[in-house]
Design a protein around this motif. Structure first.
Motif, PDB file in Angstrom:
ATOM      1  N   LEU A  84      -2.198  33.254 -28.652  1.00  0.00           N
ATOM      2  CA  LEU A  84      -2.621  34.314 -27.254  1.00  0.00           C
ATOM      3  C   LEU A  84      -1.616  34.284 -25.867  1.00  0.00           C
ATOM      4  N   GLU A  85      -1.398  32.961 -26.129  1.00  0.00           N
ATOM      5  CA  GLU A  85      -0.802  32.956 -24.558  1.00  0.00           C
ATOM      6  C   GLU A  85       0.705  33.647 -24.880  1.00  0.00           C
ATOM      7  N   LEU A  86       1.321  34.058 -26.030  1.00  0.00           N
ATOM      8  CA  LEU A  86       2.680  34.299 -26.269  1.00  0.00           C
ATOM      9  C   LEU A  86       2.365  35.357 -26.018  1.00  0.00           C
ATOM     10  N   ALA A  87       1.759  36.531 -26.709  1.00  0.00           N
ATOM     11  CA  ALA A  87       0.902  37.464 -26.679  1.00  0.00           C
ATOM     12  C   ALA A  87       0.427  38.624 -25.342  1.00  0.00           C
ATOM     13  N   ALA A  88      -0.638  37.700 -24.487  1.00  0.00           N
ATOM     14  CA  ALA A  88      -0.506  37.781 -23.331  1.00  0.00           C
ATOM     15  C   ALA A  88       0.267  38.075 -22.093  1.00  0.00           C
ATOM     16  N   GLU A  89       1.979  36.991 -22.355  1.00  0.00           N
ATOM     17  CA  GLU A  89       3.427  37.309 -22.062  1.00  0.00           C
ATOM     18  C   GLU A  89       3.497  38.697 -22.200  1.00  0.00           C
ATOM     19  N   ILE A  90       3.900  38.785 -23.494  1.00  0.00           N
ATOM     20  CA  ILE A  90       4.320  40.537 -23.952  1.00  0.00           C
ATOM     21  C   ILE A  90       3.621  40.858 -23.262  1.00  0.00           C
ATOM     22  N   ALA A  91       2.525  41.213 -22.890  1.00  0.00           N
ATOM     23  CA  ALA A  91       1.138  42.245 -21.914  1.00  0.00           C
ATOM     24  C   ALA A  91       1.319  42.721 -21.223  1.00  0.00           C
TER      25      ALA A  91
END
Length: 248
Positions: free
Chosen positions: A187-194
């Motif tokens: 989720l940390e990576l996904a949120a950074e992309i988002a």
């Protein structure tokens, strides 16, 4: 049980697969997954999709028992078409897809993870294609996106698996974490992309897909032709009937 979509963070859609006991998807499951991924990517409020799974492992491929119960070829055709659609839905998702992989990632799981934009894996994750042991062929297209060519061939011919740490060493896994930290790390990576601009991230995804050296849809479809050939010749049934019996 099935495929569900949630919103764990701003701009992130989490698509979760849950087909107990091992996430070996039936025909309808592949189509459900494809529909969920495409719907998430079309949502203008979504800028990254997080693909995850519940249970013992990320994905164990197709439901072999569903094929064994079928006296004809409808289950095989359905599984091949369903996998084709689900793999394409990951690749063609309008926004980046982060796969959170734990436990086993086998067969169809390689098709999903191999087409993802990034992979975060638990320390217990293993990746492989046991297709030759199950009377099938395919997804070498996607394994080749995860490991170098000669390693892909050796893994394919032997049906062996590679660990998350090995894939991390090859650069195809973004991060390896303890199983208990997988959800948060992905989720940390996904949120950074988002956090990127929604329009720009969609353009970036389209641009990167456009410069890929291999057309993954056409390449995988070519592989599937040999699966049909194996079935028509009878060798697929002979090998598949040994599934779960501990014999070759």
């Amino acid at each position: 049980m099935g495929v569900s979509t949630s919103r764990p963070d701003k701009g992130v859609a989490r698509v979760t697969v849950d087909f107990p006991p091992v996430n070996a998807l039936p025909v309808h499951g592949w189509y459900e997954l494809a529909d969920a991924l495409r719907a998430a990517g079309r949502d203008p409020d979504v800028r990254c999709v997080l693909l995850a799974a519940e249970g013992r492992g990320f994905n164990a491929g197709v439901d072999i028992k569903e094929m064994q119960r079928d006296s004809g070829h409808s289950a095989l055709i359905g599984a091949n078409r369903g996998c084709y659609e689900a793999f394409a839905a990951v690749y063609e998702c309008e926004v980046p897809v982060v796969a959170a992989v734990h436990g086993f990632c086998l067969g169809g799981g390689i098709g999903l993870a191999g087409n993802a934009d990034a992979i975060v894996a638990a320390e217990d994750a293993v990746f492989g294609l046991p297709e030759l042991d199950r009377g099938a062929l395919g997804a070498a297209t996607h394994l080749a996106r995860l490991v170098p060519q000669h390693l892909m061939r050796a893994l394919y011919y032997t049906s062996r698996t590679a660990t998350a740490a090995e894939l991390h060493a090859h650069g195809s896994v973004w991060k390896v974490v303890p199983r208990s930290e997988l959800s948060a790390a992905a989720l940390e990576l996904a949120a950074e992309i988002a956090r990127k601009d929604g329009t720009l991230i969609r353009l970036a995804k389209a641009a990167i897909n456009g410069i890929d050296p291999v057309d993954v849809r056409r390449s995988y479809r070519f592989e599937q032709g040999f699966t049909f050939e194996a079935n028509l010749s009878g060798v697929a049934d002979r090998v598949r009937d040994t599934f779960g019996k501990g014999t070759a």
